[in-house]
Design a protein around this motif. Sequence first.
Motif, PDB file in Angstrom:
ATOM      1  N   LEU A  11      -0.213   6.672   7.635  1.00  0.00           N
ATOM      2  CA  LEU A  11      -1.102   5.524   7.503  1.00  0.00           C
ATOM      3  C   LEU A  11      -1.564   5.044   8.876  1.00  0.00           C
ATOM      4  O   LEU A  11      -2.749   4.768   9.071  1.00  0.00           O
ATOM      5  CB  LEU A  11      -0.405   4.390   6.747  1.00  0.00           C
ATOM      6  N   ALA A  12      -0.654   4.971   9.827  1.00  0.00           N
ATOM      7  CA  ALA A  12      -1.008   4.540  11.182  1.00  0.00           C
ATOM      8  C   ALA A  12      -2.010   5.500  11.809  1.00  0.00           C
ATOM      9  O   ALA A  12      -2.981   5.074  12.449  1.00  0.00           O
ATOM     10  CB  ALA A  12       0.245   4.429  12.041  1.00  0.00           C
ATOM     11  N   ASP A  62      -9.569   0.696   0.245  1.00  0.00           N
ATOM     12  CA  ASP A  62      -8.773   1.381   1.265  1.00  0.00           C
ATOM     13  C   ASP A  62      -7.784   2.342   0.610  1.00  0.00           C
ATOM     14  O   ASP A  62      -7.605   3.472   1.068  1.00  0.00           O
ATOM     15  CB  ASP A  62      -8.024   0.385   2.154  1.00  0.00           C
ATOM     16  N   ALA A  63      -7.154   1.888  -0.464  1.00  0.00           N
ATOM     17  CA  ALA A  63      -6.210   2.751  -1.187  1.00  0.00           C
ATOM     18  C   ALA A  63      -6.937   3.971  -1.741  1.00  0.00           C
ATOM     19  O   ALA A  63      -6.429   5.098  -1.646  1.00  0.00           O
ATOM     20  CB  ALA A  63      -5.523   1.972  -2.309  1.00  0.00           C
ATOM     21  N   ALA A  64      -8.122   3.766  -2.296  1.00  0.00           N
ATOM     22  CA  ALA A  64      -8.899   4.894  -2.836  1.00  0.00           C
ATOM     23  C   ALA A  64      -9.294   5.862  -1.722  1.00  0.00           C
ATOM     24  O   ALA A  64      -9.206   7.087  -1.885  1.00  0.00           O
ATOM     25  CB  ALA A  64     -10.135   4.372  -3.558  1.00  0.00           C
ATOM     26  N   ARG A  65      -9.726   5.335  -0.581  1.00  0.00           N
ATOM     27  CA  ARG A  65     -10.111   6.196   0.550  1.00  0.00           C
ATOM     28  C   ARG A  65      -8.906   6.986   1.067  1.00  0.00           C
ATOM     29  O   ARG A  65      -9.029   8.151   1.410  1.00  0.00           O
ATOM     30  CB  ARG A  65     -10.703   5.359   1.687  1.00  0.00           C
ATOM     31  N   LEU A  66      -7.763   6.324   1.123  1.00  0.00           N
ATOM     32  CA  LEU A  66      -6.558   7.006   1.601  1.00  0.00           C
ATOM     33  C   LEU A  66      -6.132   8.114   0.639  1.00  0.00           C
ATOM     34  O   LEU A  66      -5.750   9.199   1.073  1.00  0.00           O
ATOM     35  CB  LEU A  66      -5.431   6.004   1.820  1.00  0.00           C
ATOM     36  N   LEU A 109      -8.139   9.806  -1.310  1.00  0.00           N
ATOM     37  CA  LEU A 109      -9.119  10.876  -1.108  1.00  0.00           C
ATOM     38  C   LEU A 109      -8.834  11.618   0.197  1.00  0.00           C
ATOM     39  O   LEU A 109      -8.886  12.848   0.244  1.00  0.00           O
ATOM     40  CB  LEU A 109     -10.537  10.302  -1.113  1.00  0.00           C
ATOM     41  N   ALA A 110      -8.516  10.890   1.255  1.00  0.00           N
ATOM     42  CA  ALA A 110      -8.205  11.528   2.545  1.00  0.00           C
ATOM     43  C   ALA A 110      -6.993  12.448   2.412  1.00  0.00           C
ATOM     44  O   ALA A 110      -7.006  13.572   2.938  1.00  0.00           O
ATOM     45  CB  ALA A 110      -7.947  10.459   3.611  1.00  0.00           C
ATOM     46  N   LEU A 111      -5.972  11.994   1.701  1.00  0.00           N
ATOM     47  CA  LEU A 111      -4.786  12.835   1.511  1.00  0.00           C
ATOM     48  C   LEU A 111      -5.124  14.078   0.687  1.00  0.00           C
ATOM     49  O   LEU A 111      -4.652  15.181   0.994  1.00  0.00           O
ATOM     50  CB  LEU A 111      -3.675  12.035   0.840  1.00  0.00           C
ATOM     51  N   ASP A 112      -5.943  13.923  -0.349  1.00  0.00           N
ATOM     52  CA  ASP A 112      -6.359  15.073  -1.157  1.00  0.00           C
ATOM     53  C   ASP A 112      -7.166  16.065  -0.325  1.00  0.00           C
ATOM     54  O   ASP A 112      -6.950  17.285  -0.396  1.00  0.00           O
ATOM     55  CB  ASP A 112      -7.190  14.622  -2.364  1.00  0.00           C
ATOM     56  N   LEU A 113      -8.098  15.553   0.473  1.00  0.00           N
ATOM     57  CA  LEU A 113      -8.908  16.430   1.326  1.00  0.00           C
ATOM     58  C   LEU A 113      -8.044  17.140   2.365  1.00  0.00           C
ATOM     59  O   LEU A 113      -8.233  18.333   2.632  1.00  0.00           O
ATOM     60  CB  LEU A 113     -10.006  15.625   2.027  1.00  0.00           C
ATOM     61  N   ASP A 114      -7.113  16.398   2.937  1.00  0.00           N
ATOM     62  CA  ASP A 114      -6.224  16.980   3.936  1.00  0.00           C
ATOM     63  C   ASP A 114      -5.379  18.088   3.319  1.00  0.00           C
ATOM     64  O   ASP A 114      -5.210  19.161   3.906  1.00  0.00           O
ATOM     65  CB  ASP A 114      -5.341  15.897   4.542  1.00  0.00           C
ATOM     66  N   GLU A 115      -4.877  17.842   2.123  1.00  0.00           N
ATOM     67  CA  GLU A 115      -4.056  18.850   1.446  1.00  0.00           C
ATOM     68  C   GLU A 115      -4.882  20.086   1.082  1.00  0.00           C
ATOM     69  O   GLU A 115      -4.443  21.212   1.266  1.00  0.00           O
ATOM     70  CB  GLU A 115      -3.450  18.249   0.183  1.00  0.00           C
ATOM     71  N   LEU A 143       0.835  -1.210   0.000  1.00  0.00           N
ATOM     72  CA  LEU A 143       0.000   0.000   0.000  1.00  0.00           C
ATOM     73  C   LEU A 143       0.864   1.252   0.000  1.00  0.00           C
ATOM     74  O   LEU A 143       0.617   2.188  -0.768  1.00  0.00           O
ATOM     75  CB  LEU A 143      -0.930  -0.011   1.214  1.00  0.00           C
ATOM     76  N   LEU A 144       1.897   1.265   0.827  1.00  0.00           N
ATOM     77  CA  LEU A 144       2.790   2.426   0.887  1.00  0.00           C
ATOM     78  C   LEU A 144       3.536   2.621  -0.433  1.00  0.00           C
ATOM     79  O   LEU A 144       3.766   3.751  -0.853  1.00  0.00           O
ATOM     80  CB  LEU A 144       3.769   2.283   2.056  1.00  0.00           C
ATOM     81  N   ALA A 145       3.869   1.527  -1.107  1.00  0.00           N
ATOM     82  CA  ALA A 145       4.518   1.635  -2.417  1.00  0.00           C
ATOM     83  C   ALA A 145       3.542   2.154  -3.468  1.00  0.00           C
ATOM     84  O   ALA A 145       3.922   2.895  -4.371  1.00  0.00           O
ATOM     85  CB  ALA A 145       5.082   0.281  -2.838  1.00  0.00           C
ATOM     86  N   LEU A 146       2.280   1.776  -3.320  1.00  0.00           N
ATOM     87  CA  LEU A 146       1.249   2.208  -4.257  1.00  0.00           C
ATOM     88  C   LEU A 146       0.938   3.694  -4.118  1.00  0.00           C
ATOM     89  O   LEU A 146       0.623   4.368  -5.096  1.00  0.00           O
ATOM     90  CB  LEU A 146      -0.026   1.380  -4.035  1.00  0.00           C
ATOM     91  N   ILE A 147       1.040   4.209  -2.880  1.00  0.00           N
ATOM     92  CA  ILE A 147       0.744   5.622  -2.601  1.00  0.00           C
ATOM     93  C   ILE A 147       2.002   6.255  -2.013  1.00  0.00           C
ATOM     94  O   ILE A 147       2.151   6.350  -0.789  1.00  0.00           O
ATOM     95  CB  ILE A 147      -0.441   5.764  -1.625  1.00  0.00           C
TER      96      ILE A 147
END
Length: 114
Positions: free
Chosen positions: A22-23, A46-50, A52-58, A10-14
């Motif tokens: 992530l934690a 989960d990857a898609a949600r993460l 989106l979460a990173l985009d929203l956070d940014e 997952l970390l390699a993917l994102i």
Amino acid sequence: MSRSMSREELLALIPELSADRLAALTAAGVVRPLKADAEPRFADIDAARLRLALDLDEAFELHDEALRLVLSLIDQLNGMRGDMRAVLGALAEEPPETRARLREVIARVVVIER
């Protein structure tokens, strides 16, 4: 079918997602990985949600609990869209007179509520 991936995959993917981030997002409930043996496993969703979460956070600088809440609201909206598609599909199968009667009722209800 959704695939399952390890934390490292997952970390390699994102690449913009750190292990600490992530934690934190997992602890906040933004994603809920499956436990396979002792190692958490993440699904494609989960990857898609993460992402989106990173985009929203940014974009909005939301803290983790706010991100969880926003994603929960998005989940609810998506569920409602699915329900609406099902209702519209069922309605399309009704006879024309039934559809016309329901249009009238909906028009009255919408006018009253506004």
